[in-house]
Design a protein around this motif. Structure first.
Motif, PDB file in Angstrom:
ATOM      1  N   UNK A   1     -26.718  14.868   3.786  1.00 19.84           N
ATOM      2  CA  UNK A   1     -25.823  15.811   4.493  1.00 19.84           C
ATOM      3  C   UNK A   1     -24.387  15.309   4.550  1.00 19.84           C
ATOM      4  N   UNK A   2     -24.190  14.014   4.826  1.00 21.26           N
ATOM      5  CA  UNK A   2     -22.820  13.490   4.932  1.00 21.26           C
ATOM      6  C   UNK A   2     -22.785  11.978   4.800  1.00 21.26           C
ATOM      7  N   UNK A   3     -21.585  11.482   4.512  1.00 19.33           N
ATOM      8  CA  UNK A   3     -21.290  10.055   4.512  1.00 19.33           C
ATOM      9  C   UNK A   3     -20.190   9.812   5.542  1.00 19.33           C
ATOM     10  N   UNK A   4     -20.114   8.589   6.072  1.00 19.20           N
ATOM     11  CA  UNK A   4     -19.116   8.278   7.104  1.00 19.20           C
ATOM     12  C   UNK A   4     -17.686   8.457   6.589  1.00 19.20           C
ATOM     13  N   UNK A   5     -17.461   8.176   5.296  1.00 20.38           N
ATOM     14  CA  UNK A   5     -16.088   8.245   4.763  1.00 20.38           C
ATOM     15  C   UNK A   5     -15.505   9.658   4.799  1.00 20.38           C
ATOM     16  N   UNK A   6     -16.352  10.675   4.983  1.00 22.44           N
ATOM     17  CA  UNK A   6     -15.856  12.054   5.046  1.00 22.44           C
ATOM     18  C   UNK A   6     -15.036  12.316   6.314  1.00 22.44           C
ATOM     19  N   UNK A   7     -15.110  11.393   7.289  1.00 27.80           N
ATOM     20  CA  UNK A   7     -14.319  11.549   8.520  1.00 27.80           C
ATOM     21  C   UNK A   7     -13.106  10.627   8.554  1.00 27.80           C
TER      22      UNK A   7
END
Length: 380
Positions: free
Chosen positions: A218-224
């Motif tokens: 669903x997501x990776x931390x770097x997307x924030x």
């Protein structure tokens, strides 16, 4: 950067990094360090099968006490990574005579970051341990403190396809590592005769088809992160998906429990690879080899840790079934019951030390030749 992994998987991970294009790849203890740009960091998170996390170090210094730690953390310009309205979390690991408690180290780090923002702007970012905008990893080894940003977030074993699990599911990164240790590349038909919720099957198909390991995540931390480049990530994802290849071999799973079969089918569907994998209800001990040519088998039998079984009888039947019904098969399985291996009644060709969670285990290999081993070597 640093990619973390399990014991015994360091060399596998180093090879993965080199194949992806990582530079200055160096093996450590349960980790591999490497160099790459932002795009490579995205690619490493998306594609690596045996990595648990990708950390990006941003500062390092010798610290001998909590005051020095506080001053060091406060000297980093946190506005490069965080806005006052953002949330963050600090995780610390400590192996030092100067620091005793990782939680206290995390607390002092948090104080330094908050105080820097308050001194500069009058505002402060809040801590959110559940879903922070920035995850900060502090590692103090002897007297060296390394500050890293966690680019992955939740552990990379959480691929995103497994919604249904059995009583003793195998970790996805562990499954991928076992398959790579076994030499699996998609070279022949594949069987997991005790497939449970299907993790080994799914990882085997993703290796055979060269599907990025974390494409379903669903997501990776770097997307924030403040420097998040969505266009660059989408380009890397697109290029990685162009390297997917057809799987021209049969990948099959058995389980004698109907509930496990259904869970495996559901997870295979979630991973979007139903066309490559078939699962059916079948007791391995009553099965025969269906493949005419070579067969590659990898499985995770019950250990007796969480599932009650008669070890002597169970492992004896594994050996009997392989010997009688599975000629021309490269068979591998993992067990933490090292005594039980005596009951298989076959001599393993290889034993590789691994850990399943905290349990020391062995990945063992039995080569089942077509005809006897003796005649195989007599033929010229």
């Amino acid at each position: 950067m640093v990619a973390k992994t399990f014991f015994g998987f360091e060399e596998l991970l180093a090879n993965e990094l080199k194949n992806l294009g990582g530079e200055r790849v160096t093996i450590g203890n349960r980790m591999v360090s490497f160099y790459g740009d932002t795009g490579f960091m995205y690619k490493a998170n998306l594609c690596l099968r045996t990595a648990l996390k990708i950390l990006k170090p941003i500062a390092e210094k010798k610290v001998l006490n909590t005051d020095k730690l506080y001053d060091f953390i406060k000297s980093i310009d946190w506005s490069d990574y965080l806005d006052a309205k953002d949330t963050f979390a600090v995780y610390a690991t400590v192996n030092s005579d100067h620091f005793n408690h990782s939680k206290y180290v995390a607390l002092k780090t948090k104080d330094a970051i908050v105080d820097q923002f308050r001194d500069r702007t009058g505002e402060r970012p809040n801590v959110d341990t559940e879903h922070p905008d920035l995850r900060i990893q502090i590692n103090i080894s002897k007297d060296i403190c390394t500050v890293s940003l966690d680019s992955s977030g939740e552990s990379l074993h959480q691929r995103g396809y497994r919604t249904a699990t059995n009583i003793a599911p195998i970790n996805e990164v562990l499954a991928a590592g076992l398959l790579l240790h076994s030499g699996w590349k998609g070279q022949c038909d594949f069987l997991d005769p005790m497939c449970g919720s299907g993790t080994l099957l799914i990882e085997a198909a993703m290796i055979a088809c060269n599907i990025p390991a974390n494409i379903n995540r669903k997501e990776f931390a770097f997307e924030k992160w403040l420097d998040w480049d969505m266009d660059l990530y989408e380009k890397i994802e697109e290029v990685s998906l162009k390297k997917v290849r057809d799987c021209n071999v049969k990948i099959e799973g058995f389980d004698k429990a109907p509930s496990a079969v259904q869970k495996a089918i559901d997870n295979v569907k979630n991973a979007n690879i139903s066309e490559f994998i078939s699962v059916k209800r079948q007791d391995f001990f009553e099965s025969v080899k269906e493949t005419e040519g070579a067969l590659h088998m990898v499985f995770n039998p019950p250990y007796g840790e969480r599932l009650e079984i008669d070890m002597q009888n169970f492992y004896g039947r594994i050996g009997d079934t392989l010997k009688k019904e599975y000629a021309n098969t490269e068979s591998w399985f993992i067990t933490s019951d090292l005594e039980a291996l005596k009951y298989v009644g076959l001599r393993p060709s290889r034993k590789i030390k691994v850990f399943n969670a905290k349990l020391e285990a062995r990945l063992v290999n039995y080569k089942m030749y077509a005809g006897s081993k003796r005649t195989k070597f007599q033929k010229k």
